[in-house]
Design an enzyme around this catalytic site. Structure first.
Site, short mmCIF file in Angstrom:
data_model
loop_
_atom_site.label_atom_id
_atom_site.label_comp_id
_atom_site.label_asym_id
_atom_site.label_seq_id
_atom_site.Cartn_x
_atom_site.Cartn_y
_atom_site.Cartn_z
N LYS A 27 7.12 -3.64 -2.83
CA LYS A 27 8.06 -3.08 -1.86
C LYS A 27 9.39 -2.76 -2.53
CE LYS A 27 7.65 -4.92 2.20
NZ LYS A 27 7.72 -6.16 3.00
N ARG A 100 13.29 -9.27 3.56
CA ARG A 100 11.88 -8.88 3.53
C ARG A 100 11.17 -9.44 2.31
NH1 ARG A 100 11.88 -2.44 3.84
NH2 ARG A 100 9.85 -2.82 4.83
N GLY A 109 1.14 -8.42 6.07
CA GLY A 109 1.41 -9.38 7.13
C GLY A 109 1.27 -10.84 6.73
N MET A 111 3.14 -12.55 4.50
CA MET A 111 4.40 -13.26 4.28
C MET A 111 5.40 -12.82 5.33
SD MET A 111 4.56 -13.63 0.22
CE MET A 111 4.46 -11.89 0.03
N ARG A 369 3.96 2.83 -0.11
CA ARG A 369 3.06 2.18 -1.06
C ARG A 369 1.75 2.96 -1.06
NH1 ARG A 369 2.17 -2.98 2.85
NH2 ARG A 369 1.34 -1.80 4.56
N HIS A 487 -3.29 -4.77 12.34
CA HIS A 487 -3.69 -5.75 11.33
C HIS A 487 -5.19 -5.71 11.06
CE1 HIS A 487 -4.99 -9.83 10.07
NE2 HIS A 487 -4.01 -9.64 9.21
N SER A 800 -34.04 -6.53 -24.74
CA SER A 800 -33.52 -6.41 -23.38
C SER A 800 -33.13 -7.81 -22.94
CB SER A 800 -34.58 -5.82 -22.45
OG SER A 800 -34.11 -5.91 -21.12
N GLY A 802 -32.62 -10.64 -20.68
CA GLY A 802 -33.02 -11.12 -19.35
C GLY A 802 -32.02 -12.18 -18.95
N THR A 803 -30.91 -11.73 -18.36
CA THR A 803 -29.78 -12.65 -18.18
C THR A 803 -29.99 -13.66 -17.06
OG1 THR A 803 -28.72 -10.85 -17.00
CG2 THR A 803 -27.97 -11.28 -19.25
N CYS A 867 -31.54 -6.47 -18.24
CA CYS A 867 -32.38 -6.21 -17.08
C CYS A 867 -32.24 -7.30 -16.02
CB CYS A 867 -33.84 -6.07 -17.50
SG CYS A 867 -34.51 -7.55 -18.27
N TYR A 887 -27.72 0.40 -22.54
CA TYR A 887 -27.89 0.69 -21.12
C TYR A 887 -27.86 -0.60 -20.31
CZ TYR A 887 -32.66 -1.03 -21.62
OH TYR A 887 -33.74 -1.84 -21.85
P1 ADP Z 1 5.51 -6.28 6.02
O1 ADP Z 1 5.41 -6.38 4.55
O2 ADP Z 1 4.84 -7.37 6.75
O3 ADP Z 1 5.20 -4.91 6.51
P2 ADP Z 1 8.28 -5.57 6.18
O4 ADP Z 1 9.26 -6.21 5.26
O5 ADP Z 1 7.86 -4.20 5.81
O6 ADP Z 1 7.06 -6.55 6.37
O7 ADP Z 1 9.01 -5.57 7.60
C1 ADP Z 1 8.40 -5.71 8.85
C2 ADP Z 1 8.87 -4.59 9.77
O8 ADP Z 1 10.29 -4.57 9.88
C3 ADP Z 1 8.46 -3.24 9.26
O9 ADP Z 1 8.02 -2.47 10.34
C4 ADP Z 1 9.72 -2.68 8.69
O10 ADP Z 1 9.76 -1.28 8.76
C5 ADP Z 1 10.79 -3.30 9.56
N1 ADP Z 1 12.05 -3.42 8.81
C6 ADP Z 1 12.23 -4.10 7.67
N2 ADP Z 1 13.48 -3.96 7.20
C7 ADP Z 1 14.12 -3.15 8.07
C8 ADP Z 1 15.44 -2.63 8.14
N3 ADP Z 1 16.33 -2.88 7.18
N4 ADP Z 1 15.76 -1.85 9.18
C9 ADP Z 1 14.84 -1.58 10.13
N5 ADP Z 1 13.59 -2.04 10.14
C10 ADP Z 1 13.21 -2.83 9.11
MG MG Z 2 5.93 -3.26 5.75
#
Ligand code: ADP
Ligand code: MG
Ligand code: MG
Length: 913
Positions: A27, A100, A109, A111, A369, A487, A800, A802-803, A867, A887
């Site tokens: 991130k 974050r 989700g 952490m 990402r 999720h 060959s 034969g593992t 094989c 092979y």
């Molecule tokens: P996750 O990795 O679980 O997606 P995030 O760190 O991306 O957690 O944050 C969870 C939610 O909060 C996401 O929808 C993100 O866009 C929102 N969010 C995080 N930081 C900000 C911010 N500075 N302003 C507005 N929304 C935020």
């Molecule tokens: Mg996120």
């Protein structure tokens, strides 16, 4: 100079960039790239990243931070303040931030994140002024802060374990809100008025104090450091740890912490938040796809609290088509967002998953990402991007994981049966393929039933990160709520698991363990079938079939793999039919044809009877007579297989199992046999008794049979050469390789080679031929044989490995009895994998290397293959490539996977160099 712990981004610049994922987490690295790269410079709210090294330090030093971190963080906060013209903790013009998490690899989700940090009784009035008196917004932000902070920082990070689901602080606070909504007759959170929210915040704070015995902190900096500490702690949270086990993410990596200026999607009707993909992650189509919510903050979209709206026409589906799209509601913003996402894809050369927020008509980018996708989508995107010249063919081959390819080969509901069934309900197709199983309503039940070997479908309102283990154990997942970015959808897509989300027509009664749908009531344990490609739910267990081989996209993709790989990919096939099928899958020959298979199953009555006669024979004369009768059956089978694989090599293994295995147990069969041999039943029983061995797997079998009964080898070898000779006469190009099994000593092999030479000469003469192209070689499956490689290759033209047996004998683990202890070995980390699935490179791999090196020291062009089951397992295939085998051979359905792995092995080797 001291190490840099904090990396800033914002104002068109950034200290870090996309290549620094190990240090900044995914991130953080991507926020820096979006904010600072000159091709991008997108509107990213300014902020900074605290490195993963700080996390590692924190865990090594009893949860203390490195020296100077405090000052670095304060300096970075100052920098944000200057850019934003606001001040953190300031009563007049306060700055709010989010804290974050973000590890090297995304752990959706798993952490924690805390939003709206910096709101206190001192800053609230300033915030209200700043937002032109929008009290509702400020108290909405405040109640979210109290919820997230008390849950994440004060409960989870403090190590407090609520005694059940219901007594966690988050649940308790939610209850207060639900009661308030009910008392006022509100349906949605957005119906709550400013005064309601203000009162709610007071109730929340009192509840926090009551449950957690601590005041909710009213100091902005205390909140900030609490949040930072909690994110670091969340790396070792229960869910994160269990997710890492499944995904094999090392514990040492640690997470980074991102502190970022808050932007608000909950400031009213001109504000919103959403998530989107630059291409459709469900099928790979090149179309912008996403969901958003007006007047909402971050987590609302994923949580499934309100049904998110589609961002454009393309993203509309059955369950959200009435909602107004972003394109319709805010056309200008949509256009801007559309431009950014095109730009991002071009920049990253891959599909991106993005988060955005709109604050009072201004668009902000909050995350990007590489987006997770299912197998069919992965193949499609790779082929499309190749055509668009966005990537090269080498990139395309790396874009699909073996597991994703496996999804394309996954079972689907038999279409002929499916059209005769009416779906009970329809949801969103979040994970492809078909699956059937018994329904259960909790992750724990899914795990328990799974352990009993039952096939289950996990049915939930929606899933959350606590459910991952149950989701793993289930054949498929069905949720009532949530969209394609929920999720459940995200996790299923990552795993390539069949999944339907947002199936609004189902109603779940958790307490009664019932699912109500279409006027029916299904109970726990009832069977259902899911079509995750279409999103259809069916009652009962519908028959599955293997996915179509007619997939043009797949064929094209495999052609790319073929053009890159060096390893040959053969298949294990025992019948002419198998051989034909394997060729359709792209097999380049047969690595193992087991002659004894003609004595099992369909059509085996006749040959089996003759084989039994041979086994029970006492004299060579008797035995030769029986073998003569058997000969035409063996020859026919071999001929059919050589013909089906015309032009490709076919490794024919001589009879392998101990003879005792074929002695009948059925009294009627014994009687027949006695009669045929003209002996008494008693005599027959005596002879059968004589074949009994106390350890048959290591008994009179394989080459040992050929040594004691040369006439058995003679018959088989003659069948091979005569079949080949006849095919040659018919203008075909047979290429048999005769393989002697269970060899441990060169003289055993020489003994058989003499027989082969004699028969070869006889057959050439009989058919008046000069030559039949063939090889003579051996299977290496006993550890001693590997060591004797140099001696063996004097008479063997190929090895060959034969593992299966090599692993069994190398470890001294009985393959059939490993179930008793392997789970403990894996749980305790004594073994990293089941060695019968993934080659043990350290030990068994070493034996293989020795065998190859010694064998080739005598015969440079010694052909080497594998094989065992391992021949279709991606990690093992890579190993085979590295040790320079010629092979691999695997079951027909794994041929495409082996091809992909073989191509990736070449590319990974190049990357290393
Ligand atoms: P996750 O990795 O679980 O997606 P995030 O760190 O991306 O957690 O944050 C969870 C939610 O909060 C996401 O929808 C993100 O866009 C929102 N969010 C995080 N930081 C900000 C911010 N500075 N302003 C507005 N929304 C935020
Ligand atoms: Mg996120
Ligand atoms: Mg064997």
């Amino acid at each position: 100079m001291a190490t840099k712990n904090v990396y800033f981004f914002g104002g068109g610049k950034a200290d870090g960039n996309e290549s620094m994922k190990n240090l900044l987490g995914g991130k953080g690295a991507n926020l820096a790239e979006m904010a600072g790269h000159k091709e991008l410079r997108l509107p990213v709210p300014p902020g900074f990243t605290i490195t993963t090294e700080v996390c590692t330090y924190y865990y090594k030093n009893k949860k203390k931070y490195p020296k100077g971190l405090r000052e670095e963080v304060e300096k970075a906060v100052k920098k944000i303040e200057v850019l934003m013209g606001k001040k953190f903790a300031d009563p007049q013009n306060p700055l709010l931030v989010s804290v974050r998490s973000g590890a090297r690899r995304s752990m959706p989700g798993m952490m924690e994140t805390v939003l709206n940090v910096g709101l206190t009784t001192k800053t609230i009035p300033g915030m209200i002024k700043q937002s032109n008196g929008n009290e509702r917004f400020v108290y909405d932000a405040y109640r979210r802060l109290i919820t997230m902070y008390s849950d994440v920082v004060m409960e989870k990070a403090a190590g407090i374990e609520p005694k059940d689901d219901e007594s966690g602080i988050r649940k308790q606070l939610e209850k207060i809100m639900n009661k308030m909504k009910k008392d006022n007759g509100y349906q949605f959170d957005t119906d709550l008025k400013a005064q309601d929210l203000k009162k709610l915040c007071e109730l929340y704070k009192a509840k926090v104090k009551e449950v957690l015995k601590k005041e909710f902190p009213d100091n902005a900096y205390e909140q900030l450091w609490g949040g930072i500490g909690a994110v670091f702690s969340s790396w070792n949270g229960k869910r994160a740890v269990s997710y890492r086990r499944i995904e094999r993410i090392p514990d040492e990596w640690g997470t980074a912490v991102n502190v970022q200026t808050m932007v608000f999607g909950n400031m009213g009707k001109d504000s919103a938040t959403g998530v989107a993909f630059t291409r459709n992650p469900g099928n790979g189509e090149n179309a912008f796809y996403g969901e958003f919510l007006i007047n909402a903050q971050g987590e609302d979209v994923v949580a499934g609290i309100r049904t998110p709206a589609p961002i454009n026409e393309y993203s509309k589906s059955e369950h959200n088509k009435e909602l107004i799209s972003l394109e319709e509601a805010m056309p200008k913003i949509y256009k801007e967002l559309y431009g950014y996402q095109r730009n991002l894809e071009k920049h990253y050369h891959d599909m991106q998953d993005i988060e955005f927020t709109i604050e009072k008509g201004r668009l902000f980018m909050l995350q990007c990402r590489v987006g997770k996708r299912n197998g069919p989508a992965a193949v499609r995107m790779a082929m499309d991007m190749l055509k668009e010249k966005l990537i090269k063919k080498e990139d395309a081959a790396m874009r699909v994981t073996p597991a994703q390819l496996d999804e394309l080969l996954h079972p689907i509901i038999d279409p002929k049966v499916e059209i005769t069934h009416k779906a009970l309900a329809k949801g969103l197709p979040a994970g492809p393929g078909g699956a059937s199983g018994q329904i259960v309503f909790s992750a724990q039940e899914a795990v328990n039933w799974g352990k009993q070997g039952k096939k289950v479908i996990l049915v939930r309102e929606e899933t959350n990160p606590e459910d991952v283990e149950g989701m793993r154990a289930a054949q498929a997942i069905l949720t009532a709520r949530g969209g394609m970015t929920s999720h459940a959808a995200l996790v299923a897509r990552g795993w390539g698991k069949c999944c339907i989300v947002g199936c609004g027509a189902i109603h779940i009664e958790y307490a009664k363990k019932e699912l109500h749908v279409d006027g029916k009531v299904l109970k726990e344990g009832d069977w259902v079938t899911l079509n995750g490609t279409k999103g259809n739910l069916y009652e009962g267990e519908l028959p599955m079939m293997d996915a179509g081989q007619e997939n043009k996209m797949l064929t094209d993709f495999l052609k790319i793999c073929d053009s890159i790989k060096r390893l040959g990919v053969r298949t294990n096939a025992d019948t002419p039919e198998d051989a034909k099928r394997a060729r359709q899958f792209g097999a380049e020959g047969i690595g193992l044809f087991r002659t004894e298979h003609m004595f099992y199953g369909k059509g085996s009555e006749e040959p089996l009877f003759r084989l039994r006669k041979m086994i029970i024979s006492k004299t060579e004369g008797e035995r030769r007579k029986a073998l003569e009768e058997l000969f035409p059956y063996v020859k026919k089978d071999i001929k059919g297989t050589l013909e089906a694989m015309d032009g490709f090599p076919v490794v024919m293994r001589l009879l392998d199992p101990p003879l005792h295995e074929f002695v009948p147990r059925d009294p009627a069969k014994l009687q027949d046999l006695a009669k045929e041999l003209n002996i008494s039943l008693e005599e027959l029983n005596n002879r059968a008794q004589g074949l009994h061995e106390s350890n048959p797997m290591m008994g009179h079998r394989g080459v040992r049979l050929g040594v004691t009964y040369p006439e058995i080898s003679e018959m088989q070898i003659r069948a091979v050469f005569e079949a080949a000779a006849e095919l040659l006469k018919e203008g075909k190009r047979p290429y048999p390789e005769i393989m002697v099994p269970v060899v441990c000593e060169a003289k055993e092999l020489n003994d058989q080679l003499e027989i082969a030479k004699k028969i070869y000469a006889e057959v050439l003469k009989k058919y008046n031929l000069k030559k039949i192209k063939h090889l003579f070689g051996t299977m290496i499956e006993i550890p001693r044989a590997a060591f004797m490689g140099a001696e063996l290759s004097k008479s063997a033209e190929f090895f060959s490995f034969g593992t299966n047996d090599l692993t069994q004998m190398g470890f001294g683990f009985s393959r059939d009895d490993i179930g008793g202890f392997l789970p403990d070995y894996l749980n305790k980390g004594i073994l990293p994998d089941d060695p019968f699935q993934t080659i043990d490179q350290a030990g068994i791999g070493e034996l293989i290397k020795i065998g190859i090196q010694r064998g080739r020291s005598v015969r440079r062009d010694l052909e080497v293959g594998i094989c065992g089951e391992h021949g279709g397992e991606p990690q093992s295939v890579e190993f085979c490539h590295r040790v320079k085998m010629d092979y691999v051979s695997c079951s027909p359905f794994r041929v495409p996977i082996a091809k992909l792995s073989a191509a990736q092995a070449v590319l990974k080797e190049k990357i290393k160099k």
